[in-house]
Motif scaffolding. Structure first.
Motif, mmCIF file in Angstrom:
data_model
loop_
_atom_site.group_PDB
_atom_site.id
_atom_site.type_symbol
_atom_site.label_atom_id
_atom_site.label_comp_id
_atom_site.label_asym_id
_atom_site.label_seq_id
_atom_site.Cartn_x
_atom_site.Cartn_y
_atom_site.Cartn_z
ATOM 1 N N GLN A 138 0.817 -1.209 0.000
ATOM 2 C CA GLN A 138 0.000 0.000 0.000
ATOM 3 C C GLN A 138 0.859 1.271 0.000
ATOM 4 O O GLN A 138 0.431 2.317 -0.435
ATOM 5 N N SER A 139 2.078 1.178 0.476
ATOM 6 C CA SER A 139 2.937 2.360 0.577
ATOM 7 C C SER A 139 3.308 2.910 -0.793
ATOM 8 O O SER A 139 3.679 4.069 -0.927
ATOM 9 N N GLY A 140 3.217 2.085 -1.823
ATOM 10 C CA GLY A 140 3.631 2.524 -3.155
ATOM 11 C C GLY A 140 5.068 2.139 -3.449
ATOM 12 O O GLY A 140 5.536 2.248 -4.576
ATOM 13 N N ALA A 141 5.796 1.694 -2.424
ATOM 14 C CA ALA A 141 7.174 1.246 -2.633
ATOM 15 C C ALA A 141 7.173 -0.257 -2.921
ATOM 16 O O ALA A 141 6.149 -0.921 -2.789
ATOM 17 N N VAL A 142 8.320 -0.776 -3.308
ATOM 18 C CA VAL A 142 8.424 -2.202 -3.655
ATOM 19 C C VAL A 142 8.746 -3.014 -2.399
ATOM 20 O O VAL A 142 9.713 -2.728 -1.714
ATOM 21 N N PRO A 143 7.928 -4.018 -2.079
ATOM 22 C CA PRO A 143 8.250 -4.836 -0.901
ATOM 23 C C PRO A 143 9.292 -5.909 -1.220
ATOM 24 O O PRO A 143 9.250 -6.521 -2.280
ATOM 25 N N VAL A 144 10.220 -6.108 -0.296
ATOM 26 C CA VAL A 144 11.215 -7.178 -0.413
ATOM 27 C C VAL A 144 11.214 -7.920 0.918
ATOM 28 O O VAL A 144 11.163 -7.286 1.979
ATOM 29 N N ILE A 145 11.232 -9.246 0.867
ATOM 30 C CA ILE A 145 11.224 -10.032 2.115
ATOM 31 C C ILE A 145 12.647 -10.478 2.438
ATOM 32 O O ILE A 145 13.306 -11.116 1.616
ATOM 33 N N LEU A 146 13.122 -10.117 3.625
ATOM 34 C CA LEU A 146 14.448 -10.535 4.066
ATOM 35 C C LEU A 146 14.304 -11.462 5.264
ATOM 36 O O LEU A 146 13.747 -11.082 6.295
ATOM 37 N N LEU A 147 14.784 -12.680 5.108
ATOM 38 C CA LEU A 147 14.687 -13.654 6.194
ATOM 39 C C LEU A 147 16.046 -13.759 6.861
ATOM 40 O O LEU A 147 17.011 -14.244 6.261
ATOM 41 N N SER A 148 16.124 -13.277 8.093
ATOM 42 C CA SER A 148 17.405 -13.214 8.789
ATOM 43 C C SER A 148 17.703 -14.521 9.532
ATOM 44 O O SER A 148 16.827 -15.381 9.664
ATOM 45 N N LYS A 149 18.917 -14.632 10.023
ATOM 46 C CA LYS A 149 19.333 -15.731 10.915
ATOM 47 C C LYS A 149 19.327 -17.098 10.221
ATOM 48 O O LYS A 149 19.035 -18.114 10.852
ATOM 49 N N SER A 150 19.615 -17.131 8.919
ATOM 50 C CA SER A 150 19.635 -18.414 8.199
ATOM 51 C C SER A 150 20.704 -19.337 8.784
ATOM 52 O O SER A 150 20.648 -20.553 8.589
ATOM 53 N N ASP A 151 21.645 -18.742 9.539
ATOM 54 C CA ASP A 151 22.701 -19.559 10.163
ATOM 55 C C ASP A 151 22.161 -20.530 11.211
ATOM 56 O O ASP A 151 22.830 -21.488 11.595
ATOM 57 N N LEU A 152 20.923 -20.281 11.674
ATOM 58 C CA LEU A 152 20.359 -21.148 12.716
ATOM 59 C C LEU A 152 19.756 -22.433 12.148
ATOM 60 O O LEU A 152 19.316 -23.303 12.896
ATOM 61 N N LEU A 153 19.699 -22.535 10.817
ATOM 62 C CA LEU A 153 18.982 -23.653 10.199
ATOM 63 C C LEU A 153 19.889 -24.559 9.377
ATOM 64 O O LEU A 153 20.928 -24.124 8.871
ATOM 65 N N SER A 154 19.435 -25.796 9.215
ATOM 66 C CA SER A 154 20.108 -26.690 8.277
ATOM 67 C C SER A 154 19.586 -26.326 6.883
ATOM 68 O O SER A 154 18.566 -25.641 6.754
ATOM 69 N N ASP A 155 20.246 -26.810 5.854
ATOM 70 C CA ASP A 155 19.802 -26.520 4.490
ATOM 71 C C ASP A 155 18.376 -26.982 4.244
ATOM 72 O O ASP A 155 17.583 -26.270 3.629
ATOM 73 N N ASP A 156 18.062 -28.175 4.741
ATOM 74 C CA ASP A 156 16.718 -28.722 4.536
ATOM 75 C C ASP A 156 15.663 -27.858 5.207
ATOM 76 O O ASP A 156 14.617 -27.569 4.628
ATOM 77 N N GLU A 157 15.958 -27.457 6.454
ATOM 78 C CA GLU A 157 15.001 -26.603 7.176
ATOM 79 C C GLU A 157 14.789 -25.293 6.417
ATOM 80 O O GLU A 157 13.674 -24.810 6.267
ATOM 81 N N LEU A 158 15.887 -24.736 5.933
ATOM 82 C CA LEU A 158 15.805 -23.468 5.212
ATOM 83 C C LEU A 158 14.952 -23.616 3.959
ATOM 84 O O LEU A 158 14.074 -22.772 3.698
ATOM 85 N N GLN A 159 15.165 -24.678 3.201
ATOM 86 C CA GLN A 159 14.384 -24.891 1.976
ATOM 87 C C GLN A 159 12.897 -24.998 2.305
ATOM 88 O O GLN A 159 12.053 -24.459 1.594
ATOM 89 N N GLY A 160 12.578 -25.680 3.407
ATOM 90 C CA GLY A 160 11.185 -25.828 3.820
ATOM 91 C C GLY A 160 10.546 -24.480 4.121
ATOM 92 O O GLY A 160 9.419 -24.196 3.696
ATOM 93 N N MET A 161 11.275 -23.627 4.828
ATOM 94 C CA MET A 161 10.721 -22.322 5.187
ATOM 95 C C MET A 161 10.606 -21.414 3.965
ATOM 96 O O MET A 161 9.644 -20.664 3.822
ATOM 97 N N LEU A 162 11.580 -21.517 3.073
ATOM 98 C CA LEU A 162 11.518 -20.715 1.845
ATOM 99 C C LEU A 162 10.299 -21.112 1.014
ATOM 100 O O LEU A 162 9.673 -20.258 0.382
ATOM 101 N N LYS A 163 9.971 -22.388 1.045
ATOM 102 C CA LYS A 163 8.807 -22.866 0.300
ATOM 103 C C LYS A 163 7.527 -22.256 0.883
ATOM 104 O O LYS A 163 6.647 -21.817 0.153
ATOM 105 N N GLU A 164 7.477 -22.215 2.213
ATOM 106 C CA GLU A 164 6.306 -21.607 2.872
ATOM 107 C C GLU A 164 6.161 -20.137 2.492
ATOM 108 O O GLU A 164 5.075 -19.639 2.269
#
Ligand code: GTP
Ligand code: MG
Ligand code: ZN
Length: 359
Positions: A138-164
């Motif tokens: 609604q702001s008129g600007a472009v939204p970008v999603i940044l998911l922080s703390k990827s270091d806390l996850l395994s690759d598989d966990e990260l892929q699962g969350m990215l899918k969500e």
């Protein structure tokens, strides 16, 4: 460091007019209870608004906000600069103030991109992301999603969350990064071009200030550990602040929001849930409420797992909230609101009941 001059032609014209009238044009970089910090070239000054502006102000929109360009009168002695006018705003990021009041709060203005920061820790919540997306769009600007703390996850966990996240983000650029191991920080940096302004939003403890410190290249902004049991932050950043970056561009840090109420989002809910709108087109009845009608494509999608029930509930809730705000800011819509709200309330209740029965 100089704040970037990325203005629309309307803003440039307005700037020319104010300069011709003898004003200087500055950018608001911080706000502290009616006092402002403004920046002209590389100088930071204190500023106040004129009594006339205060008197004429009807809503929050009439006061300067962080990110605004303002026409100011400067003084040679040490007295604060006086803000006389606000230049037209290119984009505005607003939310409903927290609490019962139906009032707008401007988080920032004139940004090109809104970075929605969310931790991949216990704070991760796609329903909240959906809400942030509607507000950012609604702001008129472009939204970008940044998911922080990827270091806390395994690759598989990260892929699962990215899918969500992919299932709800539509086409918003999404980057999972770690401020700890510095992975994917370069990709984020590349989004901040020379003249752009980027506003950071997200819950407390998401990692907004930490990321800004990395981008600025020093540790000037205060950050704090989150509570371990639920990854909740301590509300470390206390006011909104615009920070110019060495390589050009600037970022706006904001305090974590406990809740982000929609403010006058118009059709954004439908837009950011366009997957549901598209499904609805395939329902047998054009006025399908998607609760229990035969030939309902929305129900079918939930049943076959292509649409998550939680997403549909989220859509109904945000729709209802958006309707409520729209009607509150326009008294003549009161009657209509009540009827629609009742209907959406019924639909939501019926929907949850039906689905719970089926399980
Ligand atoms: N492991 C890990 N921790 C991170 C990362 N980014 C931030 N943190 C930690 O998360 C905590 C909160 O970070 P902040 O930057 O203060 O969070 P914030 O979003 O600014 O919070 P508020 O100012 O309260 O809104 C700090 O302890 C950071 O060190 C990351 O990528 N990985
Ligand atoms: Mg912070
Ligand atoms: Zn339907």
């Amino acid at each position: 460091m100089v704040v970037p001059h990325c203005m629309t032609s309307e803003q440039l014209t307005s700037q020319q007019q104010y300069l011709a009238e003898g004003f200087s044009v500055a950018r608001v970089i911080a706000e502290h209870k009616g006092r402002y910090s403004i920046m002209i070239d590389d100088t930071v000054l204190s500023a106040e608004i004129t009594g006339k502006m205060m008197f004429a102000a009807e809503t929050r929109k009439d006061y300067p906000a962080v990110g605004d360009w303002v026409a100011v009168q400067l003084y040679d002695d040490n007295s604060p600069a006086i803000v006389h006018h606000i230049l037209p705003r290119r984009t505005v990021l607003s939310r409903k103030t927290s609490g019962r009041e139906v009032e707008e709060q401007i988080i920032a203005t004139n940004m090109d991109i809104v970075f929605i920061v969310q931790g991949l820790d216990k704070n991760f919540n796609v329903r909240r992301l959906e809400r942030f997306l509607v507000v950012a769009m609604q702001s008129g600007a472009v939204p970008v999603i940044l998911l922080s703390k990827s270091d806390l996850l395994s690759d598989d966990e990260l892929q699962g969350m990215l899918k969500e996240v992919k299932a709800i983000s539509l086409n918003a650029v999404t980057i999972a990064y770690s401020a700890k191991t510095m992975v994917h920080l370069e990709e984020i940096r590349k989004l901040i071009t020379e003249n752009s302004t980027i506003c950071f939003i997200g819950s407390s403890g998401a990692g907004k200030s930490t990321l800004i410190n990395r981008l600025v290249g020093n540790e000037n902004i205060y950050t704090q550990e989150v509570r371990e049991e639920d990854s909740k932050g301590m509300h470390t950043t206390t006011h909104r602040e615009l920070i110019p970056l060495v390589g050009g561009g600037c970022v706006i840090d904001t305090p974590g929001l406990r809740e982000i109420g929609l403010w006058d989002v118009g059709v954004r809910v439908d837009e950011s849930f366009s997957d549901i709108a598209e499904l609805a087109l395939q329902c047998k009845f054009t006025d399908c409420s998607h609760a229990q009608e035969p030939g309902c494509a929305v129900q079918a999608a939930i049943d076959n797992g292509t649409l998550e029930q939680g997403r549909y509930e989220s859509f109904l809730k945000l729709k209802r909230e958006a309707e409520y705000i729209a009607s509150k800011s326009d008294v003549t819509k009161q009657q209509e609101r009540k009827a629609k709200e009742k209907k959406l309330g019924k639909v939501l209740k019926q929907f949850v009941k039906n689905n719970n029965k089926r399980r």
